[in-house]
Scaffold this motif. Sequence first.
Motif, PDB file in Angstrom:
ATOM      1  N   CYS A  44       0.820  -1.209   0.000  1.00 12.52           N
ATOM      2  CA  CYS A  44       0.000   0.000   0.000  1.00 12.52           C
ATOM      3  C   CYS A  44       0.858   1.265   0.000  1.00 12.52           C
ATOM      4  O   CYS A  44       1.510   1.586   0.991  1.00 12.52           O
ATOM      5  CB  CYS A  44      -0.922   0.004   1.217  1.00 12.52           C
ATOM      6  SG  CYS A  44      -1.817   1.555   1.420  1.00 12.52           S
ATOM      7  N   PRO A  45       0.860   1.980  -1.112  1.00 18.73           N
ATOM      8  CA  PRO A  45       1.672   3.190  -1.175  1.00 18.73           C
ATOM      9  C   PRO A  45       1.276   4.214  -0.112  1.00 18.73           C
ATOM     10  O   PRO A  45       2.136   4.920   0.414  1.00 18.73           O
ATOM     11  CB  PRO A  45       1.358   3.754  -2.561  1.00 18.73           C
ATOM     12  CG  PRO A  45       0.798   2.631  -3.341  1.00 18.73           C
ATOM     13  CD  PRO A  45       0.147   1.715  -2.372  1.00 18.73           C
ATOM     14  N   TYR A  62      -4.517   5.460   6.836  1.00 15.98           N
ATOM     15  CA  TYR A  62      -4.124   5.557   5.429  1.00 15.98           C
ATOM     16  C   TYR A  62      -4.197   4.221   4.706  1.00 15.98           C
ATOM     17  O   TYR A  62      -4.234   4.164   3.490  1.00 15.98           O
ATOM     18  CB  TYR A  62      -2.714   6.147   5.301  1.00 15.98           C
ATOM     19  CG  TYR A  62      -2.688   7.627   5.576  1.00 15.98           C
ATOM     20  CD1 TYR A  62      -2.949   8.544   4.555  1.00 15.98           C
ATOM     21  CD2 TYR A  62      -2.440   8.117   6.848  1.00 15.98           C
ATOM     22  CE1 TYR A  62      -2.951   9.906   4.807  1.00 15.98           C
ATOM     23  CE2 TYR A  62      -2.442   9.479   7.115  1.00 15.98           C
ATOM     24  CZ  TYR A  62      -2.695  10.369   6.085  1.00 15.98           C
ATOM     25  OH  TYR A  62      -2.718  11.707   6.334  1.00 15.98           O
ATOM     26  N   GLY A  64      -5.754   0.451   3.538  1.00 17.01           N
ATOM     27  CA  GLY A  64      -7.083   0.072   3.050  1.00 17.01           C
ATOM     28  C   GLY A  64      -8.026  -0.186   4.211  1.00 17.01           C
ATOM     29  O   GLY A  64      -9.146   0.342   4.262  1.00 17.01           O
ATOM     30  N   LYS A  74      -9.065   2.915   6.020  1.00 14.13           N
ATOM     31  CA  LYS A  74     -10.102   3.716   5.361  1.00 14.13           C
ATOM     32  C   LYS A  74     -11.481   3.105   5.600  1.00 14.13           C
ATOM     33  O   LYS A  74     -12.496   3.813   5.631  1.00 14.13           O
ATOM     34  CB  LYS A  74      -9.784   3.854   3.867  1.00 14.13           C
ATOM     35  CG  LYS A  74      -8.654   4.875   3.683  1.00 14.13           C
ATOM     36  CD  LYS A  74      -8.061   4.896   2.298  1.00 14.13           C
ATOM     37  CE  LYS A  74      -6.894   5.869   2.264  1.00 14.13           C
ATOM     38  NZ  LYS A  74      -5.739   5.397   1.512  1.00 14.13           N
ATOM     39  N   CYS A  94      -4.681   8.231  -1.700  1.00 10.20           N
ATOM     40  CA  CYS A  94      -4.874   6.817  -2.019  1.00 10.20           C
ATOM     41  C   CYS A  94      -4.933   6.739  -3.523  1.00 10.20           C
ATOM     42  O   CYS A  94      -5.652   7.512  -4.159  1.00 10.20           O
ATOM     43  CB  CYS A  94      -6.189   6.348  -1.406  1.00 10.20           C
ATOM     44  SG  CYS A  94      -6.796   4.779  -2.039  1.00 10.20           S
ATOM     45  N   THR A  95      -4.179   5.832  -4.099  1.00 16.75           N
ATOM     46  CA  THR A  95      -4.153   5.758  -5.558  1.00 16.75           C
ATOM     47  C   THR A  95      -5.239   4.832  -6.102  1.00 16.75           C
ATOM     48  O   THR A  95      -5.286   4.569  -7.297  1.00 16.75           O
ATOM     49  CB  THR A  95      -2.784   5.257  -6.051  1.00 16.75           C
ATOM     50  OG1 THR A  95      -2.575   3.950  -5.489  1.00 16.75           O
ATOM     51  CG2 THR A  95      -1.649   6.165  -5.621  1.00 16.75           C
ATOM     52  N   GLU A  96      -6.081   4.342  -5.197  1.00 17.18           N
ATOM     53  CA  GLU A  96      -7.103   3.366  -5.601  1.00 17.18           C
ATOM     54  C   GLU A  96      -6.468   2.241  -6.421  1.00 17.18           C
ATOM     55  O   GLU A  96      -7.044   1.743  -7.379  1.00 17.18           O
ATOM     56  CB  GLU A  96      -8.250   4.037  -6.368  1.00 17.18           C
ATOM     57  CG  GLU A  96      -9.088   4.917  -5.461  1.00 17.18           C
ATOM     58  CD  GLU A  96     -10.335   5.469  -6.110  1.00 17.18           C
ATOM     59  OE1 GLU A  96     -10.589   5.185  -7.299  1.00 17.18           O
ATOM     60  OE2 GLU A  96     -11.068   6.189  -5.425  1.00 17.18           O
ATOM     61  N   CYS A  97      -5.291   1.878  -6.004  1.00 20.46           N
ATOM     62  CA  CYS A  97      -4.558   0.867  -6.775  1.00 20.46           C
ATOM     63  C   CYS A  97      -5.147  -0.521  -6.572  1.00 20.46           C
ATOM     64  O   CYS A  97      -4.917  -1.429  -7.355  1.00 20.46           O
ATOM     65  CB  CYS A  97      -3.095   0.879  -6.380  1.00 20.46           C
ATOM     66  SG  CYS A  97      -2.781   0.259  -4.716  1.00 20.46           S
ATOM     67  N   GLY A  98      -5.860  -0.691  -5.462  1.00 21.56           N
ATOM     68  CA  GLY A  98      -6.507  -1.981  -5.233  1.00 21.56           C
ATOM     69  C   GLY A  98      -5.590  -3.056  -4.685  1.00 21.56           C
ATOM     70  O   GLY A  98      -5.988  -4.210  -4.559  1.00 21.56           O
ATOM     71  N   CYS A 101      -4.609  -3.358  -1.651  1.00 23.64           N
ATOM     72  CA  CYS A 101      -5.217  -3.779  -0.382  1.00 23.64           C
ATOM     73  C   CYS A 101      -6.303  -4.817  -0.641  1.00 23.64           C
ATOM     74  O   CYS A 101      -6.451  -5.784   0.101  1.00 23.64           O
ATOM     75  CB  CYS A 101      -5.797  -2.573   0.357  1.00 23.64           C
ATOM     76  SG  CYS A 101      -6.877  -1.535  -0.654  1.00 23.64           S
ATOM     77  N   ILE A 124     -13.580   2.125  -0.445  1.00 22.27           N
ATOM     78  CA  ILE A 124     -12.848   3.390  -0.602  1.00 22.27           C
ATOM     79  C   ILE A 124     -13.523   4.252  -1.673  1.00 22.27           C
ATOM     80  O   ILE A 124     -13.737   5.457  -1.488  1.00 22.27           O
ATOM     81  CB  ILE A 124     -11.370   3.128  -0.970  1.00 22.27           C
ATOM     82  CG1 ILE A 124     -10.641   2.458   0.194  1.00 22.27           C
ATOM     83  CG2 ILE A 124     -10.669   4.432  -1.361  1.00 22.27           C
ATOM     84  CD1 ILE A 124      -9.261   1.910  -0.149  1.00 22.27           C
TER      85      ILE A 124
HETATM   86  S1  SF4 Z   1      -6.086   1.372  -2.965  1.00 21.30           S
HETATM   87 FE1  SF4 Z   1      -5.558   0.385  -1.070  1.00 21.30          FE
HETATM   88  S2  SF4 Z   1      -3.432  -0.281  -1.341  1.00 21.30           S
HETATM   89 FE2  SF4 Z   1      -3.849   1.251  -2.938  1.00 21.30          FE
HETATM   90  S3  SF4 Z   1      -3.213   3.195  -2.008  1.00 21.30           S
HETATM   91 FE3  SF4 Z   1      -5.392   2.985  -1.612  1.00 21.30          FE
HETATM   92  S4  SF4 Z   1      -5.473   2.060   0.405  1.00 21.30           S
HETATM   93 FE4  SF4 Z   1      -3.415   1.719  -0.351  1.00 21.30          FE
END
Ligand code: SF4
Lengths: 487, 435, 523
Positions: free
Chosen positions: B37-38, B48, B50, B53, B78-82, B84, B100
């Motif tokens: 998780c960035p 911060y 996942g 949140k 949060c980059t919503e990178c998924g 997590c 999120i």
């Molecule tokens: S989507 Fe999840 S893993 Fe990615 S930055 Fe946001 S909280 Fe972290």
Amino acid sequence: MTEDILFQKLVEIFSSKYVSRERNILNNYSKDLSFYPEKAPKYVAWPTDTKKIEEVLKLANELKFSVIPISSSSGPRHHGDTIPHKDNTIVLDLSNMNKILNIDRKNRVVMIEPGVTFGKLIPELQNKGLRLLLPLHPRDSKSVLTSALEREPITIPRYHWDSSDPLLCTEVFFGTGDLFRTGTAAGPGTIKEQQATGQAQVNPMGPTQFSPFRVIQGAQGSLGVVTWATLKLELIPTIQKVVHIQSDTIPELLNLQHELIKYRLCNELLILNNLNLACLVKKNAQEITELKNKIKRWNLLYIIAGRGKLAEDKISYLEGDIRDIIGDLGLKGLISENIINDNDILQVLSQATPDPWRLKLKGGYQDIFFLTSFEKITEFISIVEKEVPQDLGIYIQPINQGTSYHCEFDLYYDPSNDAEKTNIKEKFLKISTNLMDSGAFFNRPYGILTKEVYKRHDDSTQTALKKVKKIFDPNNVLNPGVLCFDE
Amino acid sequence: MMDDEEYKHLIRRCIRCSICKWIPQLQIKSKKYATICPAIDMYNFHPYSGGGKIILALALEMEKIKPSEELRDIVYKCTECGGCDVSCKFLNNLEPLEIIIKLREKLVDLGYGPMPKQQQYIDSVKKNNNPYNEPHENRLNWLPEDINIDPNAQVLYFVGCTSSYRRKEMAIAACRVLNAAGVPFNILDNEEYCCGSPVFRTGDINTFKDFMNKNVDAIEAKNIKKVVFSCAGCYDTFKVHYPLYRNYNFEVKHSVEFFNELIENGKLLLTKKVPLTVTYHDPCHLGRNAEPYKEWKGKVVNLMPLISIHVPPKPKRCGTDGVYESPRELLKKIPELKFIEMERIKEYSYCCGAGAGVKSAFPEFALHTAKNRIQEAEDTGAQVITSSCPFCSTNLQDAIHESDSLLKYYDINELLMMAIGITDEKLKEFLGEVA
Amino acid sequence: MVLENEIFKDFEDIVGKNNINDGKVITTAYAYNWCMEFFNYMEDKEPSPFSSIPKAVILPASTEEVAEIIKLCNKYGIKFKAQSTGLGPWNQPSTDNCIIVDLRRMNKLVKIDEKNLYAVIEPYVSGAQLQVEAMKYGLNCHMPGAGPHVSPLASATSMAGPGFTSPSTGHSARNVLGVEWVLPTGDIMRLGAIGLKKKPDWYNGDGPGPSLRGIMRGWVGAKSGIGVFTKVAVKLFPYPCSTDFTITGKSPNYGFKIPKYLRLYVMDCKTYEFLEEVMLKVDEEEISFMCSHLSGSGLAAIFSNSLQGLIGKAKLAQLKVPIVILITARTDREFDYKQKVMDNLIQELNIKDIIGKSYSPEPVFYAEALRSNLGLHGFITTGSFQSSKGGSDTAAVCLLSTKMNIPLKMEYIKSGAIGNDSGKGVWMTSYESGHYYHMESPTMFDQTDDHSVKGMAEYMEASNQLDLLKHLGAPFFVEGTQMHELFGPHMSNYHIWLRKIKQAFDPNNIADSGFYISPHSKE
Ligand code: SF4
Ligand SMILES: Cc1cc2nc3c(=O)[nH]c(=O)nc-3n(C[C@H](O)[C@H](O)[C@H](O)COP(=O)(O)OP(=O)(O)OC[C@H]3O[C@@H](n4cnc5c(N)ncnc54)[C@H](O)[C@@H]3O)c2cc1C
Ligand code: SF4
């Protein structure tokens, strides 16, 4: 209070048969083989049950006299830890409390009183197929419980899961005279009630969020008087094979023992120099010297064992795997056959002796022992060897599953030779402090070294230990003056 | 995606195990590259992450906290990178990513989102059809004259805003490769609009639908069979999010998939040696997040008290079906190119740090993340890091620059061009601009 | 609940501005934890998943920073609660006059000492991180059953410590060597050889003289009630088989290339009496990497990674009294020998192994076993669980306790409050080749269902009472003043001594003692 009144009170507690103020008896408790200054206790008492211990401790708190508990019935003591520091001292000799309370084959545990000796316990256990985790060839009259309380290293490092092993639960009177049981023995319920639910006091940890057995252990009787303890046992193997590997230099033996302990391949595992090995297996100075001259300087001993129907299979798997390791390390040529009878080695590693092996060479010895890491062993050996070119016994014991090493240097001397004695005493202090300054960890500090050890240790540890002392023995009645505690 | 009821239920189910801070436990290979998780890696406070949140969502729902800028900043960092989401779902039944996304929607509704910087982008999308405040009519400025466009082609190349305005080399490379393979293709000219992704991610669903309809209508009007993307973000939006609101009658492919097929079919010949050691970064939008939602129509059956199941089993979106193999196969087909993996790959790839508006609103966060990724790429011993997304491209190149790394970044299609043996003056020019 | 400006500033000066926060959002998020609802309910509070809200959260990066923070806490009379991974209600402040010291930034793997078979770690090195680095030397670490994502330091110094590999890797508390410890006064203490003024090192943590490890913790830890542990040396073990660890496929459908020399046995002992016999025999042979008893349904759960998958394993769930044994080896000879021992035992005991016959686990099970990931399967049914019991002595008492708990558990199952495991849901493992055993009773509940939460709390209380009255050993959760005062009088009055320790080591009562003991009998 006059002395007579105190004596009277002790007689009331112990009965006259079990208290003494006879000079010759007191003198037995006034000195030991260490260089600690002599001092006789005022009285000696021999409790026969726990009630008496409680009463004498309560009295000691009330009347402010000191109590030194000792357990071994007879034979030489070594480290100055039971010699009174103060005038008003009573020795509580627990050797009469010598019952084996319970031998439990199923749970591989024994419950013993402090006076139970190696000589008595080993054969009793053997009858049930059980064995103790022994220090190196103990004196048969030595208290098994004290040995465990003193964290003496055991010779089977793979069974040494925690440096506290083989000590499990204890019943103890703290310095306050309060009775306590450590580990699962604390309860809920009395020991009887626990046993009724199938418990055997095999877990030393606790009760709940502290483990008081760990502070009782290593306290040299300064925090509590243990009235029984349970000890971890192992099963006696059906087959045991002794392997003796010799070398002129130690590093390759250290490397090999590292592999053996890393993979838990053997039971007993230790390194001895030629002199100490000879002292262990031979009877007298002459035989010792002969053997010493015949074998190489460094000797690794290990035993592989198998049990039950598949004992042979286990032996052959272990032999095979170890053969590969020895091959990989290029040590094939070092295994020696028949220089020492395997049975003699087995005997030494599984039995107690009436004849303390460290006294056989010259009648006296001063040991220097400490813990260290793998890498530093050779450095410490050179430090000591430089100062003591002869009559130096060396014993290296991997402990705690190979995470550290008990290093022991035995400086043999003739106690009737005053010059030699003085010389050894000087050397003992000098070498010990030298070793300390080079990072040797004297984790069991005794007698005249104690102050030097604590001086070289983090002050916070002393402060913390003093707090512990204040909790469990607030009036400083138990063995005052040992460790970092006040006289 | 989850409805409000499910949201309210699931936000009470986080067990705060923190597994969402790590790549899946079984995939951990080193201490150094164990995290996923960035956001938590940068900011450290639990909310911060996942799971953190999710706690915020619950606290907001239970009115333990009020909507505030403090809350907004955490949720948008949060980059919503998924990442997590994948780690949590190995065993758990939560939907961290959807929670999120929904939490952001709620903040927008409450007037606390998106971040002001992101709002500028959204405003620009509405005004200019692109988030970069560029005139719509300049959308085709990147296009070299000698690229063959076939107005009757059944294949369409969807360029995307970022490649059109910011990463022109990527658009050129994609077209060059298409030409080299002899695949007739078309582009939408000025009928191409922002795919809507930036609007979607901030919860303005109506505007999003407008953009979706404009694009889909334009494509369908051209009788297109297949749409090819070199932008992972547009691809993900078309593939995963459009179908939630509208079905369309064409196939979508990322260029890595399409080109890999062309190579396999012998249409694209890789004849030139590219003796480089290359590692590949999986963009979140092409990897785990490109897994489409599978429709589920079933019911919840109570087996016994406290235990109920979905009948038939409800598909769990775990990142299993992302586009992972095509780019790798493609790279492995390039003569003399040595392909080497980073530790965190595929469904547990570490994000480049740019997504979900982070690059604009929190550039230092984006850069911190990309530097971490660049370090990981360097540790493989690679000379080149490649990927297939313009956002990843920008951010990773920024990190290379900032950390004085010797690593080079090429878009995967640029590597293909080298292997095919085409050079492009204009592309070189653009690359020069980037450097 | 925020800190006064001046106090905030003092803390900020220690850690820097990005590493302290007293905002409402962050502090509230830190008030949430797993199982908090029913712990609250047990204390007669609303069953909310939130505890008291900390005044601030602070993220130190070094031991010195921790020490300074704690000194400031003493100065201002503010309590602290330390956390590593921070999983579980025992991480929660018991008062709103408390800050949380989140040790996340202290994540150094200080060293792996290959020759002396130990590693030195800071609080935020996870089990998996330590394991993969140890594997590079052919070594392994002990991990608590909680899983590879939690902190081995927290487990070793402050938490509990049983794990699935306990037969071969023991208990966290017994694997501790040197320790670095910031006392509740803010003084730094180093236990054992690392406390030497000259050439300190980590290989041993006892003495000189008595071992303060006994003050540090017991069967369970002090849960931040006796200070903060900033570094610890833990014993390492030989990695049990080949270190080749290759996962295939994609989450959640991972495959695993099962390394050489692993073999699983699952046998139904049918009765608890027979289970005891089998378990003791197996343990005496010193062959098992894992040796556990789980109920049939528990067994099915460790082999499943979803509820759906679990339902497909009805056959396992029907086993009456199963035992699970995993043997491992390093060489062909060792493997042959161990299998032969098992064959012999199976014959001698006339018992059937179902593995490879009526059941074969997915390969990923082996990966999870090696990485200690099995405990997390406890969540797949109802969403949450917590263990009652947790005492540890002989196999006999563990099994008696198991049996005696069945009617009690059934009561709550019937009321629909807790998940149905036929009352038999336990996990029991041996330690150190069977020298002692522990049993806990994982109990499934649904944290989103009020009835379930309340029922769970009541069940826990009843289970504790049962252990106390029937002398079945002290449960895990005898912590916090109320529980200590309940159990202490039946257990050598230990609470009096524990309290004296608290008073001596924490004179200002600064380490939050919600999960330890307060210095006064009524706080
Ligand atoms: S989507 Fe999840 S893993 Fe990615 S930055 Fe946001 S909280 Fe972290
Ligand atoms: C599925 C599951 C299975 C479990 N199975 C087991 C099991 O088999 N065995 C077992 O032992 N436990 C088990 N647990 C409980 C588990 O031990 C803890 O949840 C876990 O160890 C916590 O580790 P952590 O890193 O999260 O420590 P934390 O949760 O951060 O800390 C645990 C406690 O120690 C304190 N603490 C943490 N770090 C420090 C420090 N540096 N100094 C002082 N105090 C500190 C905290 O305040 C807290 O009270 C299980 C939990 C789950 C969820
Ligand atoms: S979101 Fe999932 S992985 Fe993260 S803490 Fe919550 S339950 Fe655990």
